[in-house]
Design a protein around this motif. Structure first.
Motif, mmCIF file in Angstrom:
data_model
loop_
_atom_site.group_PDB
_atom_site.id
_atom_site.type_symbol
_atom_site.label_atom_id
_atom_site.label_comp_id
_atom_site.label_asym_id
_atom_site.label_seq_id
_atom_site.Cartn_x
_atom_site.Cartn_y
_atom_site.Cartn_z
ATOM 1 N N SER A 31 -63.211 8.427 -38.799
ATOM 2 C CA SER A 31 -63.295 9.594 -37.926
ATOM 3 C C SER A 31 -64.301 9.289 -36.835
ATOM 4 O O SER A 31 -64.847 8.184 -36.780
ATOM 5 N N ALA A 83 -62.677 7.065 -48.691
ATOM 6 C CA ALA A 83 -62.283 8.201 -49.524
ATOM 7 C C ALA A 83 -61.785 7.732 -50.884
ATOM 8 O O ALA A 83 -62.004 8.383 -51.906
ATOM 9 N N PRO A 100 -65.483 15.591 -58.796
ATOM 10 C CA PRO A 100 -66.147 16.566 -57.914
ATOM 11 C C PRO A 100 -65.440 16.645 -56.551
ATOM 12 O O PRO A 100 -64.632 15.778 -56.223
ATOM 13 N N ASN A 101 -65.779 17.643 -55.774
ATOM 14 C CA ASN A 101 -65.230 17.740 -54.424
ATOM 15 C C ASN A 101 -65.525 16.462 -53.647
ATOM 16 O O ASN A 101 -66.623 15.934 -53.716
ATOM 17 N N ALA A 129 -64.153 13.593 -54.162
ATOM 18 C CA ALA A 129 -64.014 12.387 -54.987
ATOM 19 C C ALA A 129 -62.867 11.515 -54.506
ATOM 20 O O ALA A 129 -62.808 10.328 -54.802
ATOM 21 N N SER A 148 -57.359 14.357 -53.513
ATOM 22 C CA SER A 148 -56.289 14.753 -52.591
ATOM 23 C C SER A 148 -55.807 13.568 -51.768
ATOM 24 O O SER A 148 -54.623 13.441 -51.468
ATOM 25 N N THR A 149 -56.738 12.704 -51.400
ATOM 26 C CA THR A 149 -56.362 11.529 -50.613
ATOM 27 C C THR A 149 -55.449 10.617 -51.437
ATOM 28 O O THR A 149 -54.455 10.094 -50.933
ATOM 29 N N GLN A 202 -52.811 21.316 -51.675
ATOM 30 C CA GLN A 202 -53.997 22.082 -52.049
ATOM 31 C C GLN A 202 -54.002 23.452 -51.383
ATOM 32 O O GLN A 202 -54.443 24.438 -51.953
HETATM 33 N N1 LIG Z 1 -58.201 13.169 -42.723
HETATM 34 C C1 LIG Z 1 -59.437 12.831 -43.068
HETATM 35 N N2 LIG Z 1 -60.271 12.285 -42.144
HETATM 36 C C2 LIG Z 1 -61.513 11.926 -42.465
HETATM 37 N N3 LIG Z 1 -62.044 12.065 -43.695
HETATM 38 C C3 LIG Z 1 -61.286 12.602 -44.659
HETATM 39 C C4 LIG Z 1 -59.937 13.020 -44.393
HETATM 40 N N4 LIG Z 1 -59.411 13.521 -45.541
HETATM 41 C C5 LIG Z 1 -60.388 13.421 -46.481
HETATM 42 N N5 LIG Z 1 -61.511 12.874 -45.959
HETATM 43 C C6 LIG Z 1 -62.745 12.581 -46.672
HETATM 44 O O1 LIG Z 1 -62.412 11.781 -47.780
HETATM 45 C C7 LIG Z 1 -63.194 12.148 -48.927
HETATM 46 C C8 LIG Z 1 -62.270 12.498 -50.075
HETATM 47 O O2 LIG Z 1 -61.613 13.747 -49.795
HETATM 48 P P1 LIG Z 1 -60.516 14.359 -50.747
HETATM 49 O O3 LIG Z 1 -59.527 13.313 -51.082
HETATM 50 O O4 LIG Z 1 -60.022 15.583 -50.093
HETATM 51 O O5 LIG Z 1 -61.364 14.739 -52.034
HETATM 52 P P2 LIG Z 1 -61.013 15.732 -53.227
HETATM 53 O O6 LIG Z 1 -59.593 16.150 -53.094
HETATM 54 O O7 LIG Z 1 -61.285 14.928 -54.439
HETATM 55 O O8 LIG Z 1 -61.953 16.876 -53.107
HETATM 56 C C9 LIG Z 1 -64.087 13.289 -48.487
HETATM 57 O O9 LIG Z 1 -65.343 12.741 -48.142
HETATM 58 C C10 LIG Z 1 -63.386 13.810 -47.252
HETATM 59 O O10 LIG Z 1 -64.328 14.364 -46.360
#
Ligand SMILES: Nc1ncnc2c1ncn2[C@@H]1O[C@H](COP(=O)(O)OP(=O)(O)O)[C@@H](O)[C@H]1O
Ligand SMILES: [Mg+2]
Lengths: 370, 249
Positions: free
Chosen positions: B16, B23, B42-43, B45, B48-49, B88
């Protein structure tokens, strides 16, 4: 994936878009009423001056009276201006219909035809008639030119010289000049805004993720959205043109098919621009700001409200970077001058380039990765 | 046991504006056909990615994923029809009715008209939304939205279902209903992968649980084995033990 299934998917997306838009009742007012209100308010409230207007003088007379007349016209500088009002081109031996074609083609704002025996008759104190053709599709310029010429002949050569001013496009007013451009403007704003806003919204609420997870291609999604806009904007243009002609008595001299052609090409470009802008903005609010940054200047800079012939060169150059300028021009050529394809060919080519560029950019930026 | 998803050395780095965020950091695991597979962590982690990469939504930076034998990067078109995801977010069209939302999905998945009609009736009943079928989802409560969201993802009868935090922030009744759905889909032979914050949920439902922390896979086993290995009474203790006590957001 075959074409039939792609088209079917596009159709599904299009139907969905229509369902959504028709449920936003509040949207119907800006969609249809705002443009008409704009035409009414601006149409009855504007005027202007002209500079460096291109006029053609057809002088078949070789005497001194005509050359001093031409000189007087050519050197005239308006009272509060510092630039000559006219930029003159000379020719001879040209009939009225050929002169009209020059105006149709947008080469001159006016043609003054001086008869062969002008000097002779002035010398003999006989009455003589000159013909002044003006581009009345540009009501601002032609009004000013006519006023100037009338004053000129009233003052100098006495009442013996009279001026014949045929209405080549019928009786026109500023409204006729304004309306075609307001339609183009409306289609442009409407398409960019609603396409981009919808996508930014789908990104924000996550629905686009769901759509993209189905076996639907990017192309089909974009095509569906484009079809939706094409139908919506064309319907809107037809309603607005009918409204303007019926309610306000605006002139529609040309072909509806050509209007549709111009607007279809223009809408493609605007859809692409909307998609591209939504792709680079993070949410609906930032899209809104970005799109205003892009669309608002074209409202003022492209000669929707005044003829571009009367603005300074630097402003005209800015206008030529904006696709709306060419759409305005094409719409006026069709609706007011009633001209055919040959006369809008240049504008169309530029609009096609605009459409290909922005549509391509939109498709490229609209990724499956959301 | 036969793997239906094979994740190998998977890494995702987001670039970014200024920061470089790893991630997902070099994780490998299998999901077996027909199991309920839980991912906790944890949040931030990386759950979702990881989901997004498994479901072809974003491309891995490196590593590979095979879903039902198909490569996510090259054969996404083969994968998408056999998976269903519940993102989500609720991700429903608020200006379409519940039924129209389902129909849209069914149409895009090429579900035959007649089958779709039956399925829609069936699922609306199953999640107790028949009475709300023709209302706009914009007015739905969170629980109603989530129930609809869950069935939107199965209207094409996918073999693999991804649920990203299907129960977060919902009332106990809705959570119960979602668990029941999970078990039901599982007995139909579907593979279910979901993320959650609720340990007792993972404990009760999952055949196996993966624990993620700052992009890494820190443990993967059955709930029983995980508890036994760290000598804990609950999965929550295992979780705290493995991911630390600090609070993240
Ligand atoms: N599109 C994106 N661009 C930049 N950073 C991202 C993006 N999506 C997720 N992140 C970062 O990747 C990390 C993992 O996020 P995520 O997969 O959403 O975690 P979880 O679902 O376990 O809470 C976090 O630090 C988040 O800020
Ligand atoms: Mg998450």
């Amino acid at each position: 994936m075959n074409i039939k299934s792609e088209l079917k998917k596009s159709w599904i997306i299009m139907i969905k878009e229509f369902k959504q838009i028709f449920r936003k009742k509040a949207l119907m007012i800006p969609l249809f009423a705002f443009p008409l209100i704009m035409i009414i308010f601006f149409g009855y409230g504007m005027g202007g001056t002209v500079k460096n207007v291109d006029i053609l003088v057809v002088n078949d007379d070789t005497g001194t009276a005509s050359s001093s007349l031409v000189q007087e016209i050519g050197s005239f500088i308006p009272k509060y201006g510092d630039v000559k009002m006219f930029s003159i081109t000379y020719t001879k031996d040209m009939g009225q219909s050929e002169a009209e074609r020059k105006i149709d083609a947008g080469l001159y704002k006016a043609v003054l035809i001086i008869p062969q025996d002008y000097s002779e008759r002035v010398a003999k104190n006989e009455s003589v008639t000159l013909t002044l053709l003006t581009d009345s599709s540009d009501t601002t310029s032609s009004g000013i030119i006519i006023n100037f010429m009338k004053q000129l002949f009233a003052g100098t050569a006495g009442s013996l010289v009279s001026l014949k001013i045929p209405d080549i496009y019928g009786k026109l007013e500023y409204l006729d000049f304004l309306t075609p451009a307001v339609i183009a403007l409306t289609v442009f704003f409407g398409t960019v805004q609603s396409t981009g806003y919808a996508i930014a919204g789908e990104r924000q609420d996550g629905t686009i993720v769901r759509i993209m997870m189905t076996p639907v291609s990017r192309g089909a999604v974009i095509l569906g959205k484009t079809l939706h806009q094409l139908i919506l904007q064309l319907a809107r243009a037809v309603i607005l043109i009918l409204g303007a002609t019926v309610i306000l008595g605006v002139t529609m001299n040309g072909s509806w098919l050509l209007v549709a052609l111009v607007l279809i090409i223009f809408t493609f470009g605007a859809v692409g621009l909307g998609i591209a802008m939504s792709a680079i903005s993070e949410d609906m609010t930032s899209f809104q700001q970005l799109s205003l940054l892009f669309t608002l200047p074209s409202m003022f800079a492209t000669g929707v409200f005044y003829p571009l012939s009367s603005v300074p060169d630097w402003m005209r150059w800015i206008a030529y970077t904006m696709p709306l300028t060419f759409a305005n021009n094409a719409m006026r050529t069709i609706m007011v001058k009633g001209q055919g394809l040959a006369f809008i060919a240049n504008d169309l080519i530029i609009l096609i380039f605009f459409a290909i560029f922005y549509f391509g950019l939109g498709v490229y930026l609209f990724r499956r990765e959301v | 046991m036969e793997p239906i998803i094979e994740v190998r050395n998977l890494t995702k780095i987001f670039l970014s504006r200024r920061a470089k965020v790893t991630a997902v950091d070099d994780i490998s695991f299998d999901v077996n056909r027909g199991e309920i597979f839980g991912m906790i962590g944890p949040n931030g982690a990386g759950k979702s990615t990881t989901f997004a990469m498994m479901s072809t939504l974003i491309k891995p930076t490196s590593g590979s994923i095979k879903v039902s034998g198909f490569d996510v990067e090259k054969e996404g078109d083969r994968i998408r029809p056999i998976i269903g995801i519940v993102p989500q977010q609720y991700s429903l069209y608020s200006d379409l009715t519940a039924r129209e939302n389902l129909e849209l999905m069914g149409n895009l998945y090429d579900v035959p008209k007649k089958v779709m009609k039956e399925r829609i009736e069936y699922y609306l009943k199953l999640v107790n939304l028949e009475a709300q079928a023709d209302r706009f989802t914009g007015r739905f409560s969170g629980g109603m939205k989530q129930r609809l969201s869950v069935v939107s993802a199965v209207i094409h009868d996918p073999a693999i279902i991804f649920w990203d935090e299907p129960t977060t922030g919902l009332d106990p009744q809705t959570r119960q209903a979602i668990w029941k759905l999970a078990r039901k889909f599982n007995t139909e032979g579907k593979t279910l992968i979901f993320t959650t914050h609720y340990m007792e949920e993972a404990d009760k439902l999952c055949d196996r649980v993966a624990i993620m922390n700052v992009g890494k896979l820190v443990a993967l086993d059955t709930p029983q084995n995980l508890k036994r290995a760290s000598n804990s009474a609950s999965l929550e203790d295992v979780f705290i033990h493995l991911t630390g006590e600090e609070i993240r957001d």
